[in-house]
Scaffold this motif. Structure first.
Motif, PDB file in Angstrom:
ATOM      1  N   SER A   4       1.066  -1.354  -0.239  1.00 10.90           N
ATOM      2  CA  SER A   4      -0.094  -0.141   0.015  1.00 10.90           C
ATOM      3  C   SER A   4       1.314   1.093   0.283  1.00 10.90           C
ATOM      4  O   SER A   4       2.021   1.023   0.566  1.00 10.90           O
ATOM      5  N   SER A   6       0.563   5.837   0.107  1.00 11.41           N
ATOM      6  CA  SER A   6      -0.486   6.672   0.718  1.00 11.41           C
ATOM      7  C   SER A   6       0.356   8.026   0.084  1.00 11.41           C
ATOM      8  O   SER A   6       1.751   8.295  -0.135  1.00 11.41           O
ATOM      9  N   VAL A  53       2.638  10.015   5.244  1.00  7.17           N
ATOM     10  CA  VAL A  53       2.538   9.252   4.039  1.00  7.17           C
ATOM     11  C   VAL A  53       3.594   9.704   3.755  1.00  7.17           C
ATOM     12  O   VAL A  53       4.638   9.709   4.199  1.00  7.17           O
ATOM     13  N   GLU A 237      -4.993   6.484   0.148  1.00  6.03           N
ATOM     14  CA  GLU A 237      -4.482   5.701   0.568  1.00  6.03           C
ATOM     15  C   GLU A 237      -4.659   4.591  -0.798  1.00  6.03           C
ATOM     16  O   GLU A 237      -5.653   4.680  -1.135  1.00  6.03           O
TER      17      GLU A 237
END
Length: 402
Positions: A4, A6, A53, A237
């Motif tokens: 993932s 962000s 982030v 995200e």
């Protein structure tokens, strides 16, 4: 399985905007207004750190003019240095306000900053522990305007890379309210196979598409009466299953518009409690454009000067509040029954001309004069807006006088 990521998507910072159309505002708050773009930049950096982030995307018009002040450059550098302390990367492009051919940096950005340095679409990698997690695609304006479409040049490189994100400072072809730079059709972007489109140039926040996300975050700080409401950025995200996005308000000073109908009010002094009760409850300081609706009899008997005096009294109260509120512009709407009234096609047509006709060509002769151009700078967006405001107010007053 994809890792993932962000990021925060912001655009149109317009650092060091002069706010010249607001120069009649009291000095004690005008200094705060002038500093607002920098305060809002600090808010942006705080949000990036708060949300931990991976990177920050800045899509054009970081500065307000092509001749960037040293103050704006240093404040931006310091902001990037703060992000570097938290290992947050920055990917940025330049737009029509800070285009490259007039863009001469006096300061050097830290190593966490990655810039698109050409008008040719290219990509920059985002790496995590020596593995490329995302490709960021984009370009920067080399000159004040880009009129051709850049979308065909956004081509995914290396399908093994998990995420592909496009930065585009330009105009959707259906938007006729702004200069048409780097134009694109919505279907073009959808068919370009980007996982996210980070747009810039249009100052009004808008989500053009959810799948894939195609988003204008708007500018981060309102600068005149047409840029009302919350201003900010998107926190995003992404994983292999979904994209979650959240708008975050950043503005340090809010522009708002308030309409107040006084047509049933008998005495002018009643305006004070009515205005005070109607003012919005804000979390930060507010600049209010007050639109007063009244009938012809009220307008003739009350007179503009008396109304202005009451607004001054109200401002003396609200400017001391925390957060402060200031009514910086008051316009009066009086319905007219004859064919040249404010709601007539003739009046509407003229107002449309005021909004749409460019100011610069009208004053080009002045700027071409060898002596005059030594002493005058190019008109900024805020100055153009101020000229249009004055023309609009002059028009309204002229119609009321018959």
């Amino acid at each position: 399985m994809k890792e993932s990521i962000s990021f925060i998507h912001a655009a149109d910072l317009h650092l060091d905007s002069p706010f010249r159309g607001l120069q009649n505002i009291p000095e004690e708050i005008f200094q705060e207004i002038q500093e607002s773009t920098f305060t809002t930049l600090d808010n942006l950096i705080e949000q990036a750190i708060k949300h931990k982030v991976d990177f920050l995307l800045l899509v054009g018009d970081l500065y307000d003019t092509d001749n960037q002040s040293l103050k704006a450059q240093v404040r931006l550098r310091n902001a990037f240095q703060k992000l570097e302390e938290y290992n947050i990367q920055v990917f940025l492009s330049y737009g029509n306000h800070d285009y490259l051919n007039e863009h001469s940096l006096s300061v050097q950005f830290p190593n966490n900053v990655h810039m698109f340095t050409s008008e040719t679409v290219s990509y920059l990698p985002y790496n995590r522990t020596e593995e490329t997690i995302a490709h960021i695609y984009g370009f920067s304006y080399e000159n004040r305007a880009v009129y051709d479409s850049k979308v065909p040049h956004y081509q995914r490189i290396n399908e093994q890379v998990p995420y592909h994100i496009g930065l585009l400072h330009g105009s959707i072809t259906t938007n006729t309210e702004h200069d048409m730079y780097a134009p694109f059709h919505l279907e073009e972007l959808k068919n370009a196979h980007m996982d996210y489109w980070a747009l810039g140039h249009i100052h009004k926040r808008e989500v053009l598409s959810d799948a894939p996300p195609i988003i204008y975050p708007g500018n981060i700080q309102g600068r005149h009466r047409k840029e009302i409401g919350k201003k900010g950025c998107y926190f995003v995200e992404m994983n292999e299953f979904e994209v979650q996005k959240q708008f975050i308000s950043l503005e340090s000073i809010r522009f708002e518009q308030l309409e107040l109908d006084l047509s049933g009010v008998e005495f002018l002094h009643n305006i004070e409690p009515l205005v005070l009760q109607s003012l919005p409850q804000l979390d930060n300081p507010g600049l209010i454009e007050l639109i007063i609706k009244m009938n012809e009899q009220q307008y003739e008997s009350w007179k503009q000067t008396r109304i202005d005096e009451w607004i001054d009294i109200i401002n003396e109260l609200t400017i001391t509040q925390s957060p402060w509120i200031y009514i910086y512009r008051t316009s009066i709407q009086v319905p007219k029954s004859h064919e040249f009234g404010e709601n007539s096609p003739f009046f509407t047509m003229i107002k449309k001309q005021i909004d749409e006709v460019p100011i610069q060509p009208i004053v080009d002769e002045l700027y071409q004069n060898r002596q005059a151009r030594k002493y005058i700078n190019a008109l900024s967006e805020s100055e153009i807006e101020a000229i249009k405001q004055e023309a609009d107010q002059f028009l309204q007053d002229a119609f009321r006088r018959g």
